[in-house]
Design a protein around this motif. Structure first.
Motif, PDB file in Angstrom:
ATOM      1  N   LYS A  37      23.107 -69.107 -22.235  1.00 20.81           N
ATOM      2  CA  LYS A  37      22.126 -68.217 -21.630  1.00 20.81           C
ATOM      3  C   LYS A  37      22.438 -67.109 -22.366  1.00 20.81           C
ATOM      4  CE  LYS A  37      20.742 -66.553 -17.092  1.00 20.81           C
ATOM      5  NZ  LYS A  37      20.729 -67.040 -15.576  1.00 20.81           N
ATOM      6  N   LYS A  38      23.744 -66.389 -22.121  1.00 16.63           N
ATOM      7  CA  LYS A  38      24.045 -65.204 -22.394  1.00 16.63           C
ATOM      8  C   LYS A  38      23.836 -64.753 -23.966  1.00 16.63           C
ATOM      9  CE  LYS A  38      27.230 -64.347 -18.601  1.00 16.63           C
ATOM     10  NZ  LYS A  38      28.620 -64.140 -17.964  1.00 16.63           N
ATOM     11  N   SER A  42      21.726 -66.011 -25.837  1.00 17.28           N
ATOM     12  CA  SER A  42      20.437 -65.877 -26.238  1.00 17.28           C
ATOM     13  C   SER A  42      19.949 -64.582 -25.788  1.00 17.28           C
ATOM     14  CB  SER A  42      19.520 -67.075 -25.709  1.00 17.28           C
ATOM     15  OG  SER A  42      19.611 -66.824 -24.251  1.00 17.28           O
ATOM     16  N   LYS A  43      20.689 -63.993 -25.115  1.00 15.96           N
ATOM     17  CA  LYS A  43      20.273 -62.555 -24.788  1.00 15.96           C
ATOM     18  C   LYS A  43      20.953 -61.374 -25.433  1.00 15.96           C
ATOM     19  CE  LYS A  43      18.631 -64.009 -20.018  1.00 15.96           C
ATOM     20  NZ  LYS A  43      18.578 -63.628 -18.705  1.00 15.96           N
ATOM     21  N   ASN A  44      21.326 -61.848 -26.500  1.00 11.85           N
ATOM     22  CA  ASN A  44      22.200 -60.765 -27.423  1.00 11.85           C
ATOM     23  C   ASN A  44      23.580 -60.520 -26.902  1.00 11.85           C
ATOM     24  OD1 ASN A  44      19.902 -60.762 -29.241  1.00 11.85           O
ATOM     25  ND2 ASN A  44      18.980 -59.447 -28.179  1.00 11.85           N
ATOM     26  N   TRP A  45      24.246 -61.255 -26.194  1.00  9.03           N
ATOM     27  CA  TRP A  45      25.782 -60.861 -25.854  1.00  9.03           C
ATOM     28  C   TRP A  45      26.562 -61.025 -27.312  1.00  9.03           C
ATOM     29  CZ3 TRP A  45      28.171 -60.485 -20.617  1.00  9.03           C
ATOM     30  CH2 TRP A  45      27.382 -60.166 -19.542  1.00  9.03           C
ATOM     31  N   LYS A  46      27.224 -60.401 -27.320  1.00 10.28           N
ATOM     32  CA  LYS A  46      28.193 -60.665 -28.500  1.00 10.28           C
ATOM     33  C   LYS A  46      29.518 -61.180 -28.229  1.00 10.28           C
ATOM     34  CE  LYS A  46      26.273 -56.533 -31.073  1.00 10.28           C
ATOM     35  NZ  LYS A  46      25.244 -57.368 -31.831  1.00 10.28           N
ATOM     36  N   ILE A  47      30.109 -61.884 -29.282  1.00  7.14           N
ATOM     37  CA  ILE A  47      31.092 -62.602 -28.845  1.00  7.14           C
ATOM     38  C   ILE A  47      32.513 -61.972 -29.772  1.00  7.14           C
ATOM     39  CG2 ILE A  47      32.357 -64.795 -29.300  1.00  7.14           C
ATOM     40  CD1 ILE A  47      29.744 -66.166 -29.595  1.00  7.14           C
ATOM     41  N   TYR A  48      33.757 -61.607 -29.185  1.00  7.98           N
ATOM     42  CA  TYR A  48      34.855 -61.125 -29.612  1.00  7.98           C
ATOM     43  C   TYR A  48      36.213 -61.960 -28.882  1.00  7.98           C
ATOM     44  CZ  TYR A  48      38.833 -58.422 -31.178  1.00  7.98           C
ATOM     45  OH  TYR A  48      39.980 -58.281 -31.751  1.00  7.98           O
ATOM     46  N   ASN A  49      36.939 -62.739 -29.901  1.00  5.71           N
ATOM     47  CA  ASN A  49      38.341 -63.060 -29.333  1.00  5.71           C
ATOM     48  C   ASN A  49      38.167 -63.542 -27.920  1.00  5.71           C
ATOM     49  OD1 ASN A  49      40.911 -63.489 -29.691  1.00  5.71           O
ATOM     50  ND2 ASN A  49      41.376 -61.514 -28.759  1.00  5.71           N
ATOM     51  N   GLY A  50      37.382 -64.610 -27.644  1.00  4.88           N
ATOM     52  CA  GLY A  50      37.321 -65.282 -26.310  1.00  4.88           C
ATOM     53  C   GLY A  50      36.429 -64.855 -25.104  1.00  4.88           C
ATOM     54  N   TYR A  59      28.301 -57.511 -23.486  1.00 12.22           N
ATOM     55  CA  TYR A  59      26.651 -56.957 -23.254  1.00 12.22           C
ATOM     56  C   TYR A  59      26.888 -55.644 -23.436  1.00 12.22           C
ATOM     57  CZ  TYR A  59      22.149 -56.027 -21.246  1.00 12.22           C
ATOM     58  OH  TYR A  59      21.167 -55.331 -21.237  1.00 12.22           O
ATOM     59  N   PHE A  60      25.882 -54.961 -24.385  1.00 10.53           N
ATOM     60  CA  PHE A  60      25.851 -53.814 -24.658  1.00 10.53           C
ATOM     61  C   PHE A  60      24.474 -53.187 -24.071  1.00 10.53           C
ATOM     62  CE2 PHE A  60      28.986 -55.290 -27.577  1.00 10.53           C
ATOM     63  CZ  PHE A  60      29.901 -54.321 -27.626  1.00 10.53           C
ATOM     64  N   SER A  61      24.317 -52.495 -23.179  1.00  5.63           N
ATOM     65  CA  SER A  61      23.221 -52.256 -22.046  1.00  5.63           C
ATOM     66  C   SER A  61      22.243 -51.357 -22.998  1.00  5.63           C
ATOM     67  CB  SER A  61      23.394 -51.618 -20.882  1.00  5.63           C
ATOM     68  OG  SER A  61      23.838 -50.322 -20.940  1.00  5.63           O
ATOM     69  N   CYS A  62      21.063 -51.267 -22.777  1.00  2.00           N
ATOM     70  CA  CYS A  62      20.013 -50.536 -23.490  1.00  2.00           C
ATOM     71  C   CYS A  62      19.800 -49.322 -22.502  1.00  2.00           C
ATOM     72  CB  CYS A  62      18.684 -51.081 -23.685  1.00  2.00           C
ATOM     73  SG  CYS A  62      19.065 -52.337 -25.182  1.00  2.00           S
ATOM     74  N   ASP A  63      19.760 -49.652 -21.146  1.00  3.52           N
ATOM     75  CA  ASP A  63      19.287 -48.778 -20.040  1.00  3.52           C
ATOM     76  C   ASP A  63      20.748 -48.160 -19.654  1.00  3.52           C
ATOM     77  OD1 ASP A  63      20.613 -51.214 -19.006  1.00  3.52           O
ATOM     78  OD2 ASP A  63      19.895 -50.506 -17.104  1.00  3.52           O
ATOM     79  N   ILE A  64      20.629 -46.950 -18.854  1.00  2.60           N
ATOM     80  CA  ILE A  64      21.488 -46.037 -18.559  1.00  2.60           C
ATOM     81  C   ILE A  64      21.782 -46.202 -16.713  1.00  2.60           C
ATOM     82  CG2 ILE A  64      21.462 -44.281 -20.377  1.00  2.60           C
ATOM     83  CD1 ILE A  64      20.124 -42.554 -18.507  1.00  2.60           C
ATOM     84  N   GLN A  65      23.041 -46.135 -16.311  1.00  2.90           N
ATOM     85  CA  GLN A  65      23.432 -46.523 -15.009  1.00  2.90           C
ATOM     86  C   GLN A  65      24.610 -45.643 -14.697  1.00  2.90           C
ATOM     87  OE1 GLN A  65      21.712 -47.838 -12.713  1.00  2.90           O
ATOM     88  NE2 GLN A  65      20.120 -49.064 -14.171  1.00  2.90           N
ATOM     89  N   ILE A  86      29.019 -51.498 -20.858  1.00  5.97           N
ATOM     90  CA  ILE A  86      29.786 -52.644 -21.546  1.00  5.97           C
ATOM     91  C   ILE A  86      29.980 -53.565 -20.455  1.00  5.97           C
ATOM     92  CG2 ILE A  86      30.748 -53.690 -23.338  1.00  5.97           C
ATOM     93  CD1 ILE A  86      31.625 -50.765 -24.280  1.00  5.97           C
ATOM     94  N   CYS A  87      29.260 -54.843 -20.387  1.00  5.22           N
ATOM     95  CA  CYS A  87      29.844 -56.005 -19.417  1.00  5.22           C
ATOM     96  C   CYS A  87      30.724 -56.781 -20.436  1.00  5.22           C
ATOM     97  CB  CYS A  87      28.776 -56.565 -19.104  1.00  5.22           C
ATOM     98  SG  CYS A  87      27.662 -55.598 -17.977  1.00  5.22           S
ATOM     99  N   GLU A  88      31.517 -57.405 -19.701  1.00  3.33           N
ATOM    100  CA  GLU A  88      32.695 -58.466 -20.622  1.00  3.33           C
ATOM    101  C   GLU A  88      32.631 -59.747 -19.704  1.00  3.33           C
ATOM    102  OE1 GLU A  88      36.887 -59.090 -22.446  1.00  3.33           O
ATOM    103  OE2 GLU A  88      36.472 -57.049 -21.415  1.00  3.33           O
ATOM    104  N   SER A  89      32.481 -61.011 -19.948  1.00  4.60           N
ATOM    105  CA  SER A  89      32.686 -62.203 -19.699  1.00  4.60           C
ATOM    106  C   SER A  89      33.545 -63.181 -20.140  1.00  4.60           C
ATOM    107  CB  SER A  89      31.294 -62.729 -19.285  1.00  4.60           C
ATOM    108  OG  SER A  89      31.392 -64.013 -18.737  1.00  4.60           O
ATOM    109  N   PRO A  90      34.530 -63.375 -19.850  1.00  4.75           N
ATOM    110  CA  PRO A  90      35.578 -64.311 -20.568  1.00  4.75           C
ATOM    111  C   PRO A  90      34.661 -65.596 -20.669  1.00  4.75           C
ATOM    112  CG  PRO A  90      36.714 -63.138 -18.774  1.00  4.75           C
ATOM    113  CD  PRO A  90      35.417 -62.875 -18.655  1.00  4.75           C
ATOM    114  N   LEU A  91      34.899 -66.294 -22.037  1.00  2.96           N
ATOM    115  CA  LEU A  91      34.166 -67.333 -21.966  1.00  2.96           C
ATOM    116  C   LEU A  91      34.885 -68.530 -21.298  1.00  2.96           C
ATOM    117  CD1 LEU A  91      33.993 -67.538 -26.002  1.00  2.96           C
ATOM    118  CD2 LEU A  91      32.023 -67.655 -24.357  1.00  2.96           C
TER     119      LEU A  91
END
Length: 231
Positions: free
Chosen positions: A95-96, A98-106, A110-116, A220-225
């Motif tokens: 799911k992630k 397919s929404k352009n989350w990127k993989i790095y080292n486990g 997610y790099f957002s386009c909006d600002i918060q 930037i959001c991070e989710s461990p695999l």
């Protein structure tokens, strides 16, 4: 020719032993009775023991079979549990990804386009089963700043609870010695006492800057695999 019945009867008596056709009774001595009785008892004991052995073997075989069935059921339950966990993990990954989350080292990023603001950014990350990113290695820092290309993004580091006591929002332990090479020169400053959250500001290894948490930046959001990927 004359037939003499008397002579014929006499011949029969000579050929067959006397009393051959009479009822014969076998008489056993008392000692022989005891022997036969003992043999019968012994045979009965052997039969009883044999039946007991066969019964015990059948009971043991049944117990072993029941044990194997229980073990198979336990194994099946473990397989089903593992399968459900993998479905959930791989499902989240698919799911992630397919929404352009990127993989790095486990981990997935997610790099957002909006600002918060920092707090709102963290809420959005949590809603996606993740947190604002924690950075624990030079390799991860390089991956992030090269992906950001100089755009300002919130990460999960903050000292909101105690000044100069930095914590990662996902609970990762902050390593001050390892992280000191990631701060921009002269940072952190806590300008006007309002800078409690950290952003990545520059396309460089030394890109961290403390900033007012209410300001709005990308994040930037991070989710461990939770599992390894072998390509």
């Amino acid at each position: 020719m004359d037939f003499d019945a008397t002579d014929s009867h006499a011949d029969d008596q000579q050929f067959w032993p006397q009393g051959f056709f009479s009822k014969t009774r076998i008489r056993l001595s008392p000692g022989m009775h005891l022997i036969i009785h003992g043999v019968l008892i012994l045979l009965s004991l052997i039969l009883i023991i044999s039946i007991g052995i066969v019964t015990a073997q059948c009971s043991q075989a049944k117990e072993n079979m029941n044990l194997e069935i229980r073990m198979l059921k336990d194994s099946l339950e473990k397989i089903n549990t593992t399968n459900n966990i993998l479905k959930q993990k791989y499902g989240n990954f698919t799911k992630k990804f397919s929404k352009n989350w990127k993989i790095y080292n486990g981990s997935l990023y997610y790099f957002s386009c909006d600002i918060q603001s920092w707090d709102e950014a963290e809420k959005i990350c949590v809603s996606q089963d993740s947190h604002l990113a924690s950075v624990t290695s030079v390799g991860e820092q390089e991956f992030l700043y090269k992906t950001l290309k100089g755009e300002r993004h919130w990460i999960g580091l903050n000292d909101k609870h105690t000044e100069d006591t930095w914590n990662w929002v996902d609970g990762t332990v902050y390593d001050a010695e390892k992280s000191k090479g990631f701060w921009m020169p002269g940072q952190p400053t806590n300008y006007q006492g309002k800078e409690d959250c950290v952003e990545m500001k520059m396309e460089a290894l030394t890109s961290w800057n403390d900033e007012n948490c209410e300001l709005k930046y990308k994040f930037i959001c991070e989710s461990p695999l939770g599992f390894s990927l072998d390509f």
